[in-house]
Design an enzyme around this catalytic site. Sequence first.
Site, short mmCIF file in Angstrom:
data_model
loop_
_atom_site.label_atom_id
_atom_site.label_comp_id
_atom_site.label_asym_id
_atom_site.label_seq_id
_atom_site.Cartn_x
_atom_site.Cartn_y
_atom_site.Cartn_z
N GLY A 1 50.26 -15.81 95.26
CA GLY A 1 51.65 -16.27 95.17
C GLY A 1 52.54 -15.75 96.27
N SER A 2 52.11 -14.70 96.95
CA SER A 2 52.94 -14.05 97.97
C SER A 2 52.95 -14.83 99.27
CB SER A 2 52.39 -12.63 98.21
OG SER A 2 52.72 -12.17 99.49
N ALA A 3 54.15 -15.17 99.75
CA ALA A 3 54.27 -15.92 101.01
C ALA A 3 53.67 -15.15 102.20
CB ALA A 3 55.73 -16.27 101.28
N ARG B 1 49.99 -15.48 102.09
CA ARG B 1 49.53 -16.84 102.40
C ARG B 1 49.57 -17.12 103.90
NH1 ARG B 1 53.37 -19.76 100.30
NH2 ARG B 1 54.33 -18.43 98.71
#
Length: 209
Positions: A9-11, A14
């Site tokens: 979920g972490s930008a 990613r």
Amino acid sequence: MADFYYLPGSAPCRSVIMVAKAIGVELNKKLLNLQAGEHLKPEFVKINPQHTIPTLVDNGFALWESRAILVYLVEKYGKTDSLYPKCPKKRAVINQRLYFDMGTLYQSFANYYYPQVFAKAPADPEMFKKIEAAFDFLNTFLEGQTYAAGDSLTVADIALVASVSTFEVAGFDISKYANVNKWYENAKKVTPGWEENWEGCLEFKKFFE
């Protein structure tokens, strides 16, 4: 194969996954459950005293801060320098965009949304204005540009697309910013690993539902 401590979920996590995909580097992904405090275990703190994600461990070399990891991966493993060109001026613009992403754009996301998501605090309209200002700046940077820094895809685009896609799932209206919107639609098509990025975005979206 490098170990990669992350959450989908972490930008910032990613962005690293997309750059690794772009240069053909396989990561040994290790999920770290922050809510269970796994990042505070002594064995992880020994690797990264700041106990943050993403963290990369490449043959015993530990590195954190996503944008530092992006540059390291390209410089060490990139078959060409296209994602982070050696030309000092081109590189300087990319660096500026990376620092803007870290200190202004993604920071505005964290300041506005994190208190609501993680502390159940009410929305702060002053912090929302900072998001709008950040998107105004990005919109200006992208005037007449297909890419964020120069005339081809770079680590700047990949870091920014990780952030902007996170704003999208949080419900922020990107369409008000014509240049950002046009850049973003293109970036979705040309960024390697976009599909995995979007899967992570949808996982993060659960916090807003």
